[in-house]
Structure formats: structure tokens, C-alpha cells
Design an enzyme around this catalytic site. Structure first.
Site, PDB file in Angstrom:
ATOM      1  N   LYS A 291       0.831  -1.212   0.000  1.00  0.00           N
ATOM      2  CA  LYS A 291       0.000   0.000   0.000  1.00  0.00           C
ATOM      3  C   LYS A 291       0.864   1.260   0.000  1.00  0.00           C
ATOM      4  CE  LYS A 291      -1.936   1.550   4.074  1.00  0.00           C
ATOM      5  NZ  LYS A 291      -1.625   2.949   4.390  1.00  0.00           N
ATOM      6  N   ASN A 292       1.788   1.312   0.971  1.00  0.00           N
ATOM      7  CA  ASN A 292       2.528   2.566   1.146  1.00  0.00           C
ATOM      8  C   ASN A 292       3.560   2.812   0.056  1.00  0.00           C
ATOM      9  OD1 ASN A 292       0.945   3.069   3.321  1.00  0.00           O
ATOM     10  ND2 ASN A 292       2.446   2.473   4.859  1.00  0.00           N
TER      11      ASN A 292
ATOM     12  N   CYS B 187      -5.454   7.642   9.542  1.00  0.00           N
ATOM     13  CA  CYS B 187      -5.806   6.948  10.774  1.00  0.00           C
ATOM     14  C   CYS B 187      -5.565   7.871  11.971  1.00  0.00           C
ATOM     15  CB  CYS B 187      -4.922   5.723  10.934  1.00  0.00           C
ATOM     16  SG  CYS B 187      -5.486   4.303  10.017  1.00  0.00           S
TER      17      CYS B 187
ATOM     18  N   ARG C 232       0.035  14.068  13.828  1.00  0.00           N
ATOM     19  CA  ARG C 232       0.468  14.045  12.442  1.00  0.00           C
ATOM     20  C   ARG C 232       0.440  15.407  11.755  1.00  0.00           C
ATOM     21  NH1 ARG C 232      -1.704   8.649   9.730  1.00  0.00           N
ATOM     22  NH2 ARG C 232       0.319   8.746   8.756  1.00  0.00           N
TER      23      ARG C 232
ATOM     24  N   ASP D 179       4.155   0.390  12.185  1.00  0.00           N
ATOM     25  CA  ASP D 179       2.944  -0.236  11.631  1.00  0.00           C
ATOM     26  C   ASP D 179       2.773  -1.688  12.073  1.00  0.00           C
ATOM     27  OD1 ASP D 179       2.399   2.122  10.391  1.00  0.00           O
ATOM     28  OD2 ASP D 179       3.049   1.492   8.395  1.00  0.00           O
TER      29      ASP D 179
ATOM     30  N   ARG E 197      -8.763  -0.707   4.364  1.00  0.00           N
ATOM     31  CA  ARG E 197      -7.904   0.338   3.782  1.00  0.00           C
ATOM     32  C   ARG E 197      -6.554  -0.233   3.358  1.00  0.00           C
ATOM     33  NH1 ARG E 197      -7.366   5.553   7.255  1.00  0.00           N
ATOM     34  NH2 ARG E 197      -5.757   5.673   5.689  1.00  0.00           N
TER      35      ARG E 197
HETATM   36  C1  EPZ Z   1       3.907   6.865   6.594  1.00  0.00           C
HETATM   37  O1  EPZ Z   1       3.108   7.886   7.155  1.00  0.00           O
HETATM   38  C2  EPZ Z   1       3.009   5.674   6.404  1.00  0.00           C
HETATM   39  N1  EPZ Z   1       1.906   6.042   5.534  1.00  0.00           N
HETATM   40  C3  EPZ Z   1       2.487   5.199   7.746  1.00  0.00           C
HETATM   41  O2  EPZ Z   1       1.731   4.026   7.539  1.00  0.00           O
HETATM   42  C4  EPZ Z   1       3.656   4.873   8.666  1.00  0.00           C
HETATM   43  O3  EPZ Z   1       3.164   4.543   9.934  1.00  0.00           O
HETATM   44  C5  EPZ Z   1       4.591   6.080   8.764  1.00  0.00           C
HETATM   45  O4  EPZ Z   1       4.992   6.511   7.438  1.00  0.00           O
HETATM   46  C6  EPZ Z   1       5.843   5.804   9.568  1.00  0.00           C
HETATM   47  O5  EPZ Z   1       6.532   4.729   9.016  1.00  0.00           O
HETATM   48  C7  EPZ Z   1       2.068   6.014   4.216  1.00  0.00           C
HETATM   49  O6  EPZ Z   1       3.143   5.739   3.694  1.00  0.00           O
HETATM   50  C8  EPZ Z   1       0.900   6.330   3.370  1.00  0.00           C
HETATM   51  P1  EPZ Z   1       5.808  10.253   8.814  1.00  0.00           P
HETATM   52  P2  EPZ Z   1       3.616   9.398   7.208  1.00  0.00           P
HETATM   53  O7  EPZ Z   1       5.660  11.529   8.086  1.00  0.00           O
HETATM   54  O8  EPZ Z   1       4.391   9.678   5.983  1.00  0.00           O
HETATM   55  C9  EPZ Z   1       5.758  13.345  12.453  1.00  0.00           C
HETATM   56  C10 EPZ Z   1      -0.150   2.622   7.727  1.00  0.00           C
HETATM   57  O9  EPZ Z   1      -0.677   2.053   8.712  1.00  0.00           O
HETATM   58  N2  EPZ Z   1       5.698  14.406  11.432  1.00  0.00           N
HETATM   59  O10 EPZ Z   1       7.075   9.491   8.683  1.00  0.00           O
HETATM   60  O11 EPZ Z   1       2.467  10.234   7.534  1.00  0.00           O
HETATM   61  C11 EPZ Z   1       4.423  12.597  12.546  1.00  0.00           C
HETATM   62  O12 EPZ Z   1       3.496  13.298  13.309  1.00  0.00           O
HETATM   63  C12 EPZ Z   1       0.312   4.052   7.825  1.00  0.00           C
HETATM   64  O13 EPZ Z   1       0.002   2.055   6.640  1.00  0.00           O
HETATM   65  C13 EPZ Z   1       5.812  15.711  11.820  1.00  0.00           C
HETATM   66  O14 EPZ Z   1       5.976  16.031  13.000  1.00  0.00           O
HETATM   67  O15 EPZ Z   1       4.588   9.281   8.449  1.00  0.00           O
HETATM   68  C14 EPZ Z   1       4.827  11.287  13.121  1.00  0.00           C
HETATM   69  O16 EPZ Z   1       4.902  11.392  14.509  1.00  0.00           O
HETATM   70  C15 EPZ Z   1      -0.150   4.723   9.046  1.00  0.00           C
HETATM   71  N3  EPZ Z   1       5.725  16.704  10.864  1.00  0.00           N
HETATM   72  C16 EPZ Z   1       6.217  11.062  12.547  1.00  0.00           C
HETATM   73  O17 EPZ Z   1       6.674  12.357  12.088  1.00  0.00           O
HETATM   74  C17 EPZ Z   1       5.546  16.412   9.541  1.00  0.00           C
HETATM   75  O18 EPZ Z   1       5.477  17.348   8.725  1.00  0.00           O
HETATM   76  C18 EPZ Z   1       6.279  10.076  11.387  1.00  0.00           C
HETATM   77  O19 EPZ Z   1       5.486  10.544  10.320  1.00  0.00           O
HETATM   78  C19 EPZ Z   1       5.452  15.060   9.158  1.00  0.00           C
HETATM   79  C20 EPZ Z   1       5.534  14.070  10.114  1.00  0.00           C
END
Ligand code: EPZ
Length: 417
Positions: free
Chosen positions: A22-23, A116, A121, A305, A398
Site C-alpha cells: 500500500k505505502n 488513521c 500528524r 505499523d 484500507r
Molecule cells: C507513513 O506515514 C506511512 N503512511 C504510515 O503508515 C507509517 O506509519 C509512517 O509513514 C511511519 O513509518 C504512508 O506511507 C501512506 P511520517 P507518514 O511523516 O508519511 C511526524 C499505515 O498504517 N511528522 O514518517 O504520515 C508525525 O506526526 C500508515 O500504513 C511531523 O511532525 O509518516 C509522526 O509522529 C499509518 N511533521 C512522525 O513524524 C511532519 O510534517 C512520522 O510521520 C510530518 C511528520
């Protein structure tokens, strides 16, 4: 499918093919916006988030056609970046359309993205990086408007290796004038996949899979045929499901090389994982062993995840474990339903859970509140004595093509109602 009914206590036996990731698929689909030629993305999983991404692409003017083993996208007619509200608020990954659409149209109007409910986030890292590349942001009637007179390369340093921000910068950078360097980039395999697809289209990217990625901007991009790799999180879900429920399972085409940290924890739990040509063969222990300290960290560490499903397995371990979540601040929502099933879990704070393993969970009616937690409850149902009913299955859809079909193939007594 509104609910999943599981009669627990049956060990898993057999083999299943692991679906496409998916991702990985979602940002690749977003990237198809950057060329006017047709791309064929095969092994694209048929899951709710991909269907939503496809409708989003269609609403932007793309021609999209599902084929037997993938999806064809042609973005020739895309000329504006107005995204429909429903699509954005429901799916966080629609955020990667921001970089792609800025590259393609120079302007995007979107709702703040959803996803989710696993934490706050924020999107500050995306915004500050794109600002450095020449994008102006403002809020208009509650929506986010991003506009650029021309993207340019930049030297960007990320304080945290955000997967989504890294992907967004790459998508904008391939369309920008000049070169971009990202320091502190996310190293997740899904970022690598996006880079590989873009390279197939003609982009030039160095440092793929490392913390420092360099993108040569402004090259013409062509359509490409690309195969989405298997989903390491789905593979991990079934791997831990087997360790929890017992038995032995062949996970066909599971990506061994992306799963080092997962295999390490599986081994600590007493599972025996063997790399075969066809995939990963898992043999469960009689009873899982506890894990003194399981900590989620960015790749190559243990993935957030898979934290919920590992937690579910540890409720049945012969001893005490500690699970620490360092990525998201609200990813222990599964604790309450697991307690309803008889699990002994103490939350020290929002980051740490202490689990005292019990011989057996008890079947119960529980509700999924998010995607991975929902899948973990299904695995807990397989481990439990008696009947478990999991509601809230739209979350599970999803990310999992057909979790009931997969588990039935492994002999589980599970139906969707
Ligand atoms: C991706 O989300 C994945 N989603 C998530 O999978 C996964 O859990 C996550 O990466 C971490 O591996 C997709 O790829 C579609 P991040 P993403 O930006 O990109 C903080 C699933 O179950 N952050 O690496 O949204 C954020 O709040 C999903 O398949 C900021 O502070 O994750 C979090 O605490 C859920 N500011 C951390 O970084 C920002 O601008 C990691 O987020 C962006 C992120």
C-alpha cells in the site's frame, strides 16, 4: 464487510501470497501525475486507499484503467490542482499529491489531510521543505492553498526522517529547476520504491535508500511499467499472526531483505524464519517468548505499523515484555480491546506498554479504531479461546485486500459478515 467473526485456537498451516505494498503504491500513483505518458503500475493492491487514490487521480483529469494485474494511468489532461474534499480528508497519503501536483500544475488547493487517528500528524516538515523550493502557502476558507511561480532545487535538512515529507520533496524536486539535496531523508523501502519508479521514468536520483538523497531536477519524464513490491507490513502481520496462533506458514514473495528488524523480533519470540526462494517460511514456537524491549524506530528499525500486532502476540508470551512506541503518540488504542480479551497490559505513559503474558486470551466483541490496530485484533482473535467479533472493518479494508480469505487459506475459522 461490517464485522469479522473468528473462532480462535486453530494453528495456521499453509501458504499465502503477499499482496503489493500500500505505502509503496500510493506515492507511485501520485508520481504518475508528473508525466504526460501512460504508466502501468502492476501488483497494485486492490484496497480501499488505492481505490480512493484512483478516484482522486480521475477527479484531477487522469485516465485510469484497472487491468487484471495492475492499473494504467495517463495524466495527459491534468491541468489544475483542485482536490475534492472527501478524498483528502479521508486519506493522509493524498498529501503526496501536493508535491506531484505542484510539479505538474504549480498550484494546489486541498483540505488538511486525514488518515488513521494514531497521533497528531502535523505537516510542518512538508510545508517548510516546499517553501524552500519556492512554494507559497496560505489558508483560504479553511483550505490549504499552495502556489509556485516555479519550483527550484534546494538544500533541505529534515529534523525527523518523515516518510511523507521525503516523498513530497522528491516528487517536487524531479520537476524543479536545478538540483535538490535532502539530508536526514527517510530510508523506508517505500521511499526507495518511489525513487526507482521515477528513475524508470527518466529521473536522475543519487543516494537512493540512504539518508542523503540528491535529485537532479527538470529532466523530462516518460511513462513506465513498474511493479510494486510486496507489502512488508502485511507480510509481518501474518508472520506475527502465525507466531501468536501457532503452526507454520509460507509467506510467498514476502520481502525478506526489508524485514530484518521484524525477523529479529520474531526470532526473540521463538519463531523460526527461513528464507526460501518463494518467500519466508515461519514456524511458530509452542508458546511465544517475551521480548524485554521492543522499540519502534524509523527504518531500518522495527516499524510502527507492526507494533500493535507484536503487542497482541506478546499478550500470550510466557513472561513480561515492554513495548515502546517512538513514532506516533496515539498508537496504543488497541490496549483497551486487548484488555477486554483478558490481556494484562499496563500503560506507563503514552509511549510505553508493559505486557504480562497470559496462557490464553478470551474471545470478545471488539472494535477496530484504526488500520493496523484492527488487523492486530484479528490476529488476537486467532490466538484467543472461543469466538471474537471485530467490528470497524472499514479500517482494515484500507490496507488489506482480503484478510479473511488469506487467513482462511491458512486454515483459520474466520468469516466476514
Ligand atoms: C507513513 O506515514 C506511512 N503512511 C504510515 O503508515 C507509517 O506509519 C509512517 O509513514 C511511519 O513509518 C504512508 O506511507 C501512506 P511520517 P507518514 O511523516 O508519511 C511526524 C499505515 O498504517 N511528522 O514518517 O504520515 C508525525 O506526526 C500508515 O500504513 C511531523 O511532525 O509518516 C509522526 O509522529 C499509518 N511533521 C512522525 O513524524 C511532519 O510534517 C512520522 O510521520 C510530518 C511528520
Amino acid at each position: 464487510m461490517d464485522s469479522i467473526h473468528i473462532q480462535g485456537g486453530v494453528a495456521l498451516q499453509g501458504k499465502i501470497r503477499i499482496q503489493g505494498s500500500k505505502n509503496a503504491a500510493l506515492p507511485v500513483l501520485a508520481a504518475t501525475l508528473l508525466t504526460k505518458e501512460t504508466s502501468y503500475i502492476c501488483n497494485c493492491p486492490r484496497i480501499a486507499d488505492v481505490h480512493r487514490m484512483v478516484s482522486l487521480l480521475k477527479s484531477l483529469g487522469c485516465r485510469v484503467r484497472w487491468m487484471e494485474s495492475g492499473v494504467c494511468v495517463n495524466a495527459q489532461n491534468v491541468c489544475r490542482g483542485d482536490m475534492p474534499v472527501e478524498a483528502i480528508t479521508g486519506m493522509r497519503s493524498s498529501l503526496c499529491l501536493l508535491g506531484a501536483l505542484l510539479g505538474r500544475c504549480g498550484e494546489v488547493v486541498m483540505e488538511y489531510p486525514g488518515g488513521c487517528v494514531i497521533g497528531e500528524r502535523p505537516i510542518d516538515l512538508h510545508i517548510s521543505a516546499l517553501k524552500q523550493m519556492g512554494v507559497d502557502f496560505c489558508e483560504e476558507e479553511g483550505k490549504l492553498r499552495a502556489v509556485t511561480k516555479g519550483l527550484h532545487g534546494a538544500d533541505i535538512s529534515l529534523d525527523f526522517p518523515s516518510v511523507g515529507a521525503t516523498e513530497n520533496i522528491i516528487l517536487a524536486a524531479v520537476a524543479a529547476e536545478g538540483d535538490t539535496r535532502i539530508c536526514g531523508a527517510a530510508m523506508e523501502p517505500e521511499v526507495t520504491t518511489l525513487c526507482e519508479y521515477l528513475e524508470c521514468c527518466g529521473a536522475q536520483i543519487d543516494g537512493i535508500g540512504t539518508k542523503t538523497i540528491r535529485i537532479r531536477g527538470g529532466r523530462k519524464l516518460y511513462g513506465a511499467n513498474y511493479r510494486v513490491p510486496s507489502d512488508r507490513i502485511v507480510a509481518g502481520t501474518y508472520l506475527f499472526g502465525c507466531i501468536g496462533a501457532g503452526g507454520s506458514v509460507l509467506l510467498e514473495s514476502a520481502p525478506w531483505e526489508q524485514m530484518e528488524a521484524v525477523l529479529d523480533i520474531a526470532k526473540k519470540m521463538g519463531g523460526k524464519c527461513t528464507r526460501l526462494r518463494e518467500g519466508i517460511y515461519v514456524q511458530a514456537p509452542v508458546r511465544p517468548s517475551p521480548v524485554a524491549h521492543l522499540q519502534t524506530t524509523p527504518y531500518p528499525g522495527f516499524p510502527t505499523d507492526l507494533q500493535s500486532v507484536a503487542l497482541a502476540v506478546l499478550t500470550g508470551a510466557c513472561g513480561e515484555s515492554c513495548v515502546e512506541e517512538t513514532i506516533f503518540e496515539n498508537r496504543f488504542r488497541i490496549v483497551e480491546p486487548l484488555r477486554k480479551m483478558g490481556a494484562d497490559i499496563r500503560l506507563a505513559d503514552s509511549k510505553r506498554a508493559y505486557v504480562k503474558g497470559r496462557q490464553r486470551l478470551q474471545g470478545a466483541s471488539v472494535e477496530a479504531k484504526e488500520l493496523r490496530g484492527g488487523a492486530a485484533l484479528v490476529m488476537a482473535g486467532l490466538m484467543a479461546e472461543g469466538r471474537t467479533v471485530v467490528t470497524g472493518c472499514s479500517y482494515i479494508n484500507r490496507g488489506y485486500e482480503n484478510i479473511c480469505r488469506d487467513l482462511r487459506e491458512l486454515g483459520a475459522r474466520i468469516t466476514s459478515v
